[in-house]
Design a protein around this motif. Structure first.
Motif, PDB file in Angstrom:
ATOM      1  N   ALA A 193       0.838  -1.192   0.000  1.00  0.00           N
ATOM      2  CA  ALA A 193       0.000   0.000   0.000  1.00  0.00           C
ATOM      3  C   ALA A 193       0.876   1.247   0.000  1.00  0.00           C
ATOM      4  CB  ALA A 193      -0.909  -0.002   1.218  1.00  0.00           C
ATOM      5  N   CYS A 194       0.532   2.163  -0.875  1.00  0.00           N
ATOM      6  CA  CYS A 194       1.300   3.400  -1.016  1.00  0.00           C
ATOM      7  C   CYS A 194       0.516   4.578  -0.435  1.00  0.00           C
ATOM      8  CB  CYS A 194       1.605   3.653  -2.485  1.00  0.00           C
ATOM      9  SG  CYS A 194       2.484   5.202  -2.794  1.00  0.00           S
ATOM     10  N   SER A 195       1.228   5.458   0.278  1.00  0.00           N
ATOM     11  CA  SER A 195       0.581   6.587   0.947  1.00  0.00           C
ATOM     12  C   SER A 195       0.314   7.762   0.014  1.00  0.00           C
ATOM     13  CB  SER A 195       1.464   7.072   2.103  1.00  0.00           C
ATOM     14  OG  SER A 195       2.698   7.579   1.586  1.00  0.00           O
ATOM     15  N   SER A 196       0.886   7.733  -1.172  1.00  0.00           N
ATOM     16  CA  SER A 196       0.829   8.898  -2.053  1.00  0.00           C
ATOM     17  C   SER A 196       0.071   8.606  -3.336  1.00  0.00           C
ATOM     18  CB  SER A 196       2.247   9.341  -2.392  1.00  0.00           C
ATOM     19  OG  SER A 196       2.237  10.349  -3.391  1.00  0.00           O
ATOM     20  N   ARG A 197      -0.694   9.603  -3.794  1.00  0.00           N
ATOM     21  CA  ARG A 197      -1.384   9.450  -5.074  1.00  0.00           C
ATOM     22  C   ARG A 197      -0.410   9.507  -6.251  1.00  0.00           C
ATOM     23  NH1 ARG A 197      -6.309  13.618  -4.595  1.00  0.00           N
ATOM     24  NH2 ARG A 197      -4.730  14.767  -3.437  1.00  0.00           N
ATOM     25  N   ALA A 198       0.838   9.864  -5.958  1.00  0.00           N
ATOM     26  CA  ALA A 198       1.865   9.830  -6.998  1.00  0.00           C
ATOM     27  C   ALA A 198       2.211   8.398  -7.394  1.00  0.00           C
ATOM     28  CB  ALA A 198       3.120  10.551  -6.513  1.00  0.00           C
ATOM     29  N   PHE A 199       1.649   7.454  -6.681  1.00  0.00           N
ATOM     30  CA  PHE A 199       1.865   6.025  -6.950  1.00  0.00           C
ATOM     31  C   PHE A 199       1.736   5.716  -8.437  1.00  0.00           C
ATOM     32  CE2 PHE A 199       1.759   1.539  -6.110  1.00  0.00           C
ATOM     33  CZ  PHE A 199       0.782   1.002  -6.947  1.00  0.00           C
ATOM     34  N   SER A 200       0.727   6.275  -9.092  1.00  0.00           N
ATOM     35  CA  SER A 200       0.469   5.946 -10.496  1.00  0.00           C
ATOM     36  C   SER A 200       1.538   6.498 -11.438  1.00  0.00           C
ATOM     37  CB  SER A 200      -0.912   6.457 -10.922  1.00  0.00           C
ATOM     38  OG  SER A 200      -0.978   7.856 -10.786  1.00  0.00           O
ATOM     39  N   ASN A 201       2.422   7.348 -10.935  1.00  0.00           N
ATOM     40  CA  ASN A 201       3.496   7.902 -11.757  1.00  0.00           C
ATOM     41  C   ASN A 201       4.798   7.126 -11.641  1.00  0.00           C
ATOM     42  OD1 ASN A 201       1.913  10.054 -12.666  1.00  0.00           O
ATOM     43  ND2 ASN A 201       2.395  11.261 -10.840  1.00  0.00           N
ATOM     44  N   TYR A 202       4.796   6.072 -10.831  1.00  0.00           N
ATOM     45  CA  TYR A 202       6.011   5.324 -10.555  1.00  0.00           C
ATOM     46  C   TYR A 202       5.933   3.913 -11.097  1.00  0.00           C
ATOM     47  CZ  TYR A 202       7.805   8.815  -7.277  1.00  0.00           C
ATOM     48  OH  TYR A 202       8.315   9.961  -6.708  1.00  0.00           O
ATOM     49  N   ALA A 203       7.062   3.447 -11.639  1.00  0.00           N
ATOM     50  CA  ALA A 203       7.203   2.011 -11.832  1.00  0.00           C
ATOM     51  C   ALA A 203       7.382   1.391 -10.448  1.00  0.00           C
ATOM     52  CB  ALA A 203       8.411   1.701 -12.706  1.00  0.00           C
ATOM     53  N   MET A 204       6.888   0.178 -10.284  1.00  0.00           N
ATOM     54  CA  MET A 204       6.962  -0.494  -9.001  1.00  0.00           C
ATOM     55  C   MET A 204       7.664  -1.835  -9.145  1.00  0.00           C
ATOM     56  SD  MET A 204       5.522   1.607  -6.915  1.00  0.00           S
ATOM     57  CE  MET A 204       5.409   0.560  -5.462  1.00  0.00           C
ATOM     58  N   GLY A 205       8.259  -2.258  -8.062  1.00  0.00           N
ATOM     59  CA  GLY A 205       8.963  -3.527  -8.123  1.00  0.00           C
ATOM     60  C   GLY A 205       8.902  -4.286  -6.817  1.00  0.00           C
ATOM     61  N   TRP A 206       9.196  -5.567  -6.916  1.00  0.00           N
ATOM     62  CA  TRP A 206       9.345  -6.443  -5.756  1.00  0.00           C
ATOM     63  C   TRP A 206      10.778  -6.963  -5.752  1.00  0.00           C
ATOM     64  CZ3 TRP A 206       5.754  -6.846  -2.040  1.00  0.00           C
ATOM     65  CH2 TRP A 206       4.434  -6.513  -2.349  1.00  0.00           C
ATOM     66  N   PHE A 207      11.373  -6.938  -4.571  1.00  0.00           N
ATOM     67  CA  PHE A 207      12.699  -7.483  -4.352  1.00  0.00           C
ATOM     68  C   PHE A 207      12.614  -8.420  -3.155  1.00  0.00           C
ATOM     69  CE2 PHE A 207      15.360  -4.635  -7.008  1.00  0.00           C
ATOM     70  CZ  PHE A 207      14.407  -3.680  -7.351  1.00  0.00           C
ATOM     71  N   ARG A 208      13.624  -9.255  -2.987  1.00  0.00           N
ATOM     72  CA  ARG A 208      13.645 -10.126  -1.814  1.00  0.00           C
ATOM     73  C   ARG A 208      15.068 -10.320  -1.347  1.00  0.00           C
ATOM     74  NH1 ARG A 208      11.838 -15.895  -4.666  1.00  0.00           N
ATOM     75  NH2 ARG A 208      13.819 -16.285  -5.784  1.00  0.00           N
ATOM     76  N   GLN A 209      15.186 -10.623  -0.056  1.00  0.00           N
ATOM     77  CA  GLN A 209      16.488 -10.889   0.526  1.00  0.00           C
ATOM     78  C   GLN A 209      16.393 -12.072   1.465  1.00  0.00           C
ATOM     79  OE1 GLN A 209      18.369  -7.563   2.530  1.00  0.00           O
ATOM     80  NE2 GLN A 209      20.392  -8.467   2.239  1.00  0.00           N
ATOM     81  N   ALA A 210      17.125 -13.114   1.140  1.00  0.00           N
ATOM     82  CA  ALA A 210      17.187 -14.303   1.982  1.00  0.00           C
ATOM     83  C   ALA A 210      18.350 -14.152   2.961  1.00  0.00           C
ATOM     84  CB  ALA A 210      17.378 -15.538   1.112  1.00  0.00           C
ATOM     85  N   PRO A 211      18.305 -14.875   4.075  1.00  0.00           N
ATOM     86  CA  PRO A 211      19.390 -14.779   5.057  1.00  0.00           C
ATOM     87  C   PRO A 211      20.746 -15.090   4.444  1.00  0.00           C
ATOM     88  CG  PRO A 211      17.525 -15.956   5.981  1.00  0.00           C
ATOM     89  CD  PRO A 211      17.219 -15.761   4.530  1.00  0.00           C
ATOM     90  N   GLY A 212      21.698 -14.199   4.680  1.00  0.00           N
ATOM     91  CA  GLY A 212      23.044 -14.411   4.178  1.00  0.00           C
ATOM     92  C   GLY A 212      23.236 -14.114   2.710  1.00  0.00           C
ATOM     93  N   LYS A 213      22.182 -13.599   2.054  1.00  0.00           N
ATOM     94  CA  LYS A 213      22.282 -13.305   0.632  1.00  0.00           C
ATOM     95  C   LYS A 213      21.981 -11.841   0.359  1.00  0.00           C
ATOM     96  CE  LYS A 213      21.091 -17.947  -1.008  1.00  0.00           C
ATOM     97  NZ  LYS A 213      20.225 -18.727  -1.928  1.00  0.00           N
ATOM     98  N   GLU A 214      22.401 -11.389  -0.806  1.00  0.00           N
ATOM     99  CA  GLU A 214      22.110 -10.020  -1.192  1.00  0.00           C
ATOM    100  C   GLU A 214      20.653  -9.889  -1.656  1.00  0.00           C
ATOM    101  OE1 GLU A 214      26.577  -8.684  -2.728  1.00  0.00           O
ATOM    102  OE2 GLU A 214      24.881  -8.696  -4.121  1.00  0.00           O
ATOM    103  N   ARG A 215      20.149  -8.679  -1.563  1.00  0.00           N
ATOM    104  CA  ARG A 215      18.800  -8.435  -2.047  1.00  0.00           C
ATOM    105  C   ARG A 215      18.772  -8.593  -3.562  1.00  0.00           C
ATOM    106  NH1 ARG A 215      15.851  -3.549   0.684  1.00  0.00           N
ATOM    107  NH2 ARG A 215      17.657  -2.411  -0.147  1.00  0.00           N
ATOM    108  N   GLU A 216      17.709  -9.239  -4.069  1.00  0.00           N
ATOM    109  CA  GLU A 216      17.615  -9.495  -5.500  1.00  0.00           C
ATOM    110  C   GLU A 216      16.265  -9.059  -6.041  1.00  0.00           C
ATOM    111  OE1 GLU A 216      17.900 -13.675  -6.384  1.00  0.00           O
ATOM    112  OE2 GLU A 216      16.152 -14.194  -5.169  1.00  0.00           O
TER     113      GLU A 216
END
Length: 122
Positions: free
Chosen positions: A23-46
């Motif tokens: 959930a985004c707090s700003s109506r500017a949300f529609s002006n942004y590309a969005m992404g999902w990233f993940r980070q497992a223990p001991g690993k870099e965020r991907e």
């Protein structure tokens, strides 16, 4: 300023499904590309998935293609990640991110959420 709040994480057996929301707090949300990233223990965020400002273009990491689907509802300022066929190697903290590029999510998005834990048991 934009705040992003993820939800929907949890513990699920292998082969199960989860739907993450951001959930985004700003109506500017529609002006942004969005992404999902993940980070497992001991690993870099991907990078996991990205979606353009309109939702018309998506991209996925090879490891999740065919299993995960990213979508967005600009009227609700919300980003989603439907995760099916979950595997133990999907266990990680999942973060949503907003990128002012509008079309693609780069390696250094402008805003990040605090993350939500996804744990897949074998």
């Amino acid at each position: 300023q934009m705040q992003l709040v993820e939800s929907g994480g949890g513990l699920v057996p292998a082969g199960g499904s989860l739907r993450l929301s951001c959930a985004c707090s700003s109506r500017a949300f529609s002006n942004y590309a969005m992404g999902w990233f993940r980070q497992a223990p001991g690993k870099e965020r991907e990078f996991v998935a990205g979606i353009s400002w309109s939702g018309g273009s998506t991209e996925y990491a090879d490891s999740v293609k065919g299993r995960f689907t990213s979508s967005r509802d600009n009227a609700k300022n919300t980003l989603y990640l439907q995760m099916n066929g979950l595997k133990p190697e999907d266990t990680a903290v999942y973060y949503c991110a907003a990128d002012s590029s509008r079309t693609v999510v780069g390696p250094a998005p402008n805003y990040w959420g605090q993350g939500t834990q996804v744990t897949v048991s074998s």
